[in-house]
Design a protein around this motif. Structure first.
Motif, PDB file in Angstrom:
ATOM      1  N   CYS A   1       1.192  -1.006  -0.251  1.00 14.47           N
ATOM      2  CA  CYS A   1      -0.284  -0.007  -0.075  1.00 14.47           C
ATOM      3  C   CYS A   1       0.909   1.578  -0.541  1.00 14.47           C
ATOM      4  O   CYS A   1       0.538   2.494  -0.301  1.00 14.47           O
ATOM      5  CB  CYS A   1      -0.755  -0.519   0.892  1.00 14.47           C
ATOM      6  SG  CYS A   1      -2.081  -0.794   0.735  1.00 14.47           S
ATOM      7  N   GLN A   2       2.013   1.455   0.901  1.00 16.52           N
ATOM      8  CA  GLN A   2       2.907   2.558   0.479  1.00 16.52           C
ATOM      9  C   GLN A   2       3.563   2.715  -0.431  1.00 16.52           C
ATOM     10  O   GLN A   2       3.443   3.922  -1.163  1.00 16.52           O
ATOM     11  CB  GLN A   2       4.037   2.502   1.730  1.00 16.52           C
ATOM     12  CG  GLN A   2       3.005   2.064   3.442  1.00 16.52           C
ATOM     13  CD  GLN A   2       2.626   3.616   3.223  1.00 16.52           C
ATOM     14  OE1 GLN A   2       2.243   4.464   3.206  1.00 16.52           O
ATOM     15  NE2 GLN A   2       3.216   3.732   4.925  1.00 16.52           N
TER      16      GLN A   2
ATOM     17  N   GLY B   1       4.361   5.242  -5.727  1.00 16.41           N
ATOM     18  CA  GLY B   1       3.881   5.570  -7.111  1.00 16.41           C
ATOM     19  C   GLY B   1       2.814   6.291  -7.146  1.00 16.41           C
ATOM     20  O   GLY B   1       3.270   6.581  -8.703  1.00 16.41           O
ATOM     21  N   ALA B   2       2.114   6.276  -6.900  1.00 19.72           N
ATOM     22  CA  ALA B   2       0.968   7.433  -7.332  1.00 19.72           C
ATOM     23  C   ALA B   2       1.364   8.738  -7.208  1.00 19.72           C
ATOM     24  O   ALA B   2       1.363   9.403  -8.126  1.00 19.72           O
ATOM     25  CB  ALA B   2      -0.383   7.601  -6.423  1.00 19.72           C
TER      26      ALA B   2
ATOM     27  N   TYR C   1      -2.366  11.887  -0.538  1.00 20.27           N
ATOM     28  CA  TYR C   1      -0.825  10.507  -1.040  1.00 20.27           C
ATOM     29  C   TYR C   1      -0.135  10.777   0.380  1.00 20.27           C
ATOM     30  O   TYR C   1       0.074   9.741   1.084  1.00 20.27           O
ATOM     31  CB  TYR C   1      -0.184  10.595  -1.853  1.00 20.27           C
ATOM     32  CG  TYR C   1      -1.010  10.516  -3.300  1.00 20.27           C
ATOM     33  CD1 TYR C   1      -1.677  10.254  -3.327  1.00 20.27           C
ATOM     34  CD2 TYR C   1      -0.513  11.115  -4.564  1.00 20.27           C
ATOM     35  CE1 TYR C   1      -2.374   9.483  -5.014  1.00 20.27           C
ATOM     36  CE2 TYR C   1      -0.514  11.146  -6.188  1.00 20.27           C
ATOM     37  CZ  TYR C   1      -2.308  10.870  -6.017  1.00 20.27           C
ATOM     38  OH  TYR C   1      -2.173  10.295  -7.569  1.00 20.27           O
ATOM     39  N   VAL C   2       0.208  11.752   1.115  1.00 16.50           N
ATOM     40  CA  VAL C   2       1.075  12.164   2.077  1.00 16.50           C
ATOM     41  C   VAL C   2       0.422  12.263   3.286  1.00 16.50           C
ATOM     42  O   VAL C   2       0.440  11.067   4.150  1.00 16.50           O
ATOM     43  CB  VAL C   2       1.412  13.769   1.942  1.00 16.50           C
ATOM     44  CG1 VAL C   2       2.428  14.102   3.785  1.00 16.50           C
ATOM     45  CG2 VAL C   2       2.539  13.001   1.153  1.00 16.50           C
ATOM     46  N   ALA C   3      -1.289  12.079   3.369  1.00 13.36           N
ATOM     47  CA  ALA C   3      -1.450  12.415   4.303  1.00 13.36           C
ATOM     48  C   ALA C   3      -2.729  10.506   4.570  1.00 13.36           C
ATOM     49  O   ALA C   3      -2.198  10.022   5.790  1.00 13.36           O
ATOM     50  CB  ALA C   3      -2.973  13.160   4.233  1.00 13.36           C
ATOM     51  N   ILE C   4      -2.446  10.137   3.421  1.00 14.44           N
ATOM     52  CA  ILE C   4      -2.822   8.380   3.546  1.00 14.44           C
ATOM     53  C   ILE C   4      -1.919   7.536   3.855  1.00 14.44           C
ATOM     54  O   ILE C   4      -2.044   6.594   4.922  1.00 14.44           O
ATOM     55  CB  ILE C   4      -3.289   7.796   2.353  1.00 14.44           C
ATOM     56  CG1 ILE C   4      -5.167   9.085   2.217  1.00 14.44           C
ATOM     57  CG2 ILE C   4      -4.297   6.630   2.280  1.00 14.44           C
ATOM     58  CD1 ILE C   4      -6.230   9.081   3.465  1.00 14.44           C
ATOM     59  N   ALA C   5      -0.445   8.030   3.175  1.00 12.44           N
ATOM     60  CA  ALA C   5       0.586   6.897   4.003  1.00 12.44           C
ATOM     61  C   ALA C   5       0.389   7.421   5.052  1.00 12.44           C
ATOM     62  O   ALA C   5       1.232   6.568   6.301  1.00 12.44           O
ATOM     63  CB  ALA C   5       1.743   7.193   2.741  1.00 12.44           C
ATOM     64  N   MET C   6       0.772   8.982   5.991  1.00 11.53           N
ATOM     65  CA  MET C   6       1.202   8.734   7.810  1.00 11.53           C
ATOM     66  C   MET C   6      -0.170   7.703   7.987  1.00 11.53           C
ATOM     67  O   MET C   6      -0.092   7.123   9.831  1.00 11.53           O
ATOM     68  CB  MET C   6       0.429  10.308   7.906  1.00 11.53           C
ATOM     69  CG  MET C   6       2.200  10.830   7.186  1.00 11.53           C
ATOM     70  SD  MET C   6       1.693  12.639   6.985  1.00 11.53           S
ATOM     71  CE  MET C   6       1.933  12.456   9.221  1.00 11.53           C
TER      72      MET C   6
ATOM     73  N   ALA D   1      -7.719  13.473   4.590  1.00 15.23           N
ATOM     74  CA  ALA D   1      -7.974  13.593   3.365  1.00 15.23           C
ATOM     75  C   ALA D   1      -9.078  13.452   2.892  1.00 15.23           C
ATOM     76  O   ALA D   1      -9.421  14.588   1.994  1.00 15.23           O
ATOM     77  CB  ALA D   1      -6.801  11.819   2.722  1.00 15.23           C
ATOM     78  N   PRO D   2     -10.031  12.449   3.211  1.00 18.55           N
ATOM     79  CA  PRO D   2     -11.538  13.531   3.255  1.00 18.55           C
ATOM     80  C   PRO D   2     -11.798  14.586   2.576  1.00 18.55           C
ATOM     81  O   PRO D   2     -12.932  14.937   2.009  1.00 18.55           O
ATOM     82  CB  PRO D   2     -12.595  12.518   3.355  1.00 18.55           C
ATOM     83  CG  PRO D   2     -12.110  11.410   4.292  1.00 18.55           C
ATOM     84  CD  PRO D   2     -10.739  12.082   3.817  1.00 18.55           C
ATOM     85  N   LYS D   3     -11.311  15.532   3.745  1.00 24.86           N
ATOM     86  CA  LYS D   3     -11.860  17.004   3.614  1.00 24.86           C
ATOM     87  C   LYS D   3     -10.602  17.348   2.354  1.00 24.86           C
ATOM     88  O   LYS D   3     -11.564  18.407   1.915  1.00 24.86           O
ATOM     89  CB  LYS D   3     -10.683  17.435   4.359  1.00 24.86           C
ATOM     90  CG  LYS D   3     -11.509  16.886   5.956  1.00 24.86           C
ATOM     91  CD  LYS D   3     -12.944  17.652   6.014  1.00 24.86           C
ATOM     92  CE  LYS D   3     -14.053  17.277   7.265  1.00 24.86           C
ATOM     93  NZ  LYS D   3     -13.828  15.386   7.593  1.00 24.86           N
TER      94      LYS D   3
END
Length: 482
Positions: A47-48, A53-54, A88-93, A252-254
């Motif tokens: 997932c990371q 990659g994205a 991407y950054v928020a979800i990775a964290m 991230a949804p915000k």
């Protein structure tokens, strides 16, 4: 003879990040089936890698010309790229902070990561929506993923109750959104936001049908943002969901919801600004008041942060209400920095509860400075930034939004927001007081993996740096919205 139809092949290069995330989500789903519980770290790593990659695919195309493809349903532009990078950054964290939390509670399953990636895909589609069709598809993909994530801890009755409330109210909001879309489609004859924008400019006659359509659209969007009076789901979901899921829902949804507001209201219905601007003013005024005042009475820290979120949504709406380039860029800056602060705040809450029971109440953080001074300092930075204390990024974000609405003559609205922000500072200071001046019965220091310590520390330091030097990120927001 009929008019010959010409097929224009879609630009697949523009949608490579979305294609990559979808492909990897499917691959992770299949691979996870063959993994044992103790091998779930492989799923986490995949997932990371997917998010990395994205990120690279998005950055490769950044700065190129705006591209509209798939018959006008998908747009790739600078605003979308910046928001996607933030996602991407928020979800990775989020996934990093969630890993040990899920392991400690015996719910470290691959479905969590698959749903997280599908939610990211939904957010990406929302950010790049150039028509009502893709906007709704992205919104529903995100919403369905969130419903399942909230109920992820199947044996927890509180999680199931929160998920059911979220699902029922979310279905109602989706119906409102669809009803509004149908009215706009009936008026303009198109789902393409560019066509709708042209029709809205040509038909500023105050007719009832478009105005009603805008009203239903605003209701649906306000629910997804959590603006008052469509906020009733937010405190229950924040409190009832596992903390790692609350972190996902609150971050991230915000950004995706902000993008949807920009795509639909500003780009698509800019000609009807006089209609939706008044509605947003009411939503903003109510959100700032209800969020800040009711948060004072909360003892559960997740409910307190839920009402805090509601008040910050009101500030994001203020930037859009201004209706200027400065207002839009200030709102985008506010959304990006707020998400970064929220991830850090919930990250500390997750870490603080790992050695024992879940951190539910504000009092559970008492004496945190005695146990782990570094984590207490980071939480101090998060709370002070969220409160808008000078020299932290939250102060500059509020200042930029307030300046935008003052410049368009809404001084009374700015004064109102400032007064209620001062009132709201109380509940942030209460958390600081509990951490530094109350004594803890537990003297066990907080333990965390090295990568988690590095990321949470970097998060706090970035908030300080952005508070001292905000012009870099603000410049990115301004250029992205030109």
């Amino acid at each position: 003879m009929g008019i010959p139809m010409t097929f224009v092949p879609p630009d697949f290069v523009s949608v490579m990040p979305e294609i990559f995330v979808l492909s990897m989500a499917c691959a992770v789903l299949v691979i996870d089936v063959f993994l044992k519980d103790e091998q779930r770290g492989i799923t986490f790593g995949l997932c990371q890698l997917t998010l990395l990659g994205a990120l690279l695919l998005t950055l490769i195309g950044y700065g190129t010309d705006t591209t509209v493809t798939f018959n006008g349903h998908f747009i790739r532009d600078a605003m979308g790229d910046v928001l996607k990078v933030g996602i991407y950054v928020a979800i990775a964290m989020v996934l990093l902070f969630s890993r040990d939390y899920l392991i400690a509670r015996g719910i470290h399953r691959g479905e969590y990561y698959v749903l997280a990636l599908l939610g990211v895909l939904g957010m990406m589609v929302m950010v790049s929506a150039a028509s009502f069709l893709t906007a709704y598809l992205g919104l529903e993909l995100l919403s369905l993923s969130l419903y399942a994530l909230v109920a992820f801890d199947r044996d927890n009755a509180q999680c199931s109750e929160a998920a059911m409330k979220y699902f029922v109210l979310g279905a109602l909001a989706s119906g409102m959104l669809l009803y509004g879309i149908s009215m706009i489609y009936g008026t303009t004859g198109s789902l393409d936001l560019r066509v709708v924008a042209g029709a809205a400019i040509e038909n500023r006659d105050g007719s009832l049908l478009p105005a009603l359509g805008v009203a239903f659209l605003v209701v649906g969007l306000a629910f997804k943002l959590g603006a008052v009076p469509f906020h009733m789901w937010l405190p229950d979901v924040y409190q009832g969901a596992p903390t790692s899921v609350t972190l996902y829902v609150g971050s991230a949804p915000k950004l995706a919801a902000f993008a949807l507001l920009m795509r639909i209201l500003v780009e698509g219905l800019g000609g009807l600004e006089s209609d939706w601007q008044q509605m947003l003013i009411v939503l903003s005024v109510l959100s700032i008041a209800v969020g800040n005042v009711i948060a004072i009475a909360q003892t559960n820290i997740k409910r307190m942060l839920a009402y805090s979120t509601i008040s910050h949504v009101g500030f994001i709406l203020l930037g859009i209400i201004a209706g200027t380039a400065d207002g839009y860029s200030a709102a985008m800056f506010y959304a990006l920095t707020y998400v970064l602060t929220t991830v850090g705040s919930f990250g500390i809450i997750i870490l603080a509860g790992r050695s024992g029971c879940e951190v539910e109440n504000i009092q559970d953080l008492r004496g945190l400075n005695d146990r782990s001074p570094w984590f207490a300092f980071l939480m101090l930075v998060m709370m002070m930034s969220t409160a808008g204390i000078p020299f932290l990024v939250g102060f500059y974000a509020k200042f930029a939004v307030l300046m935008a609405i003052v410049n368009v003559g809404m001084v009374g609205l700015a004064v109102y927001a400032v007064v209620l922000s001062v009132v709201g500072a109380f509940y942030y200071l209460r958390v600081v007081k509990v951490m530094y001046f109350d004594k803890s019965e537990d003297s066990i220091p907080i333990l965390a993996a090295l990568d988690t310590k590095i990321v949470i520390g970097a998060n706090g330091l970035i908030l300080i740096l952005l508070g001292l030097y905000p012009t870099g990120l603000m410049g990115v927001c301004i250029s992205a919205l030109q």
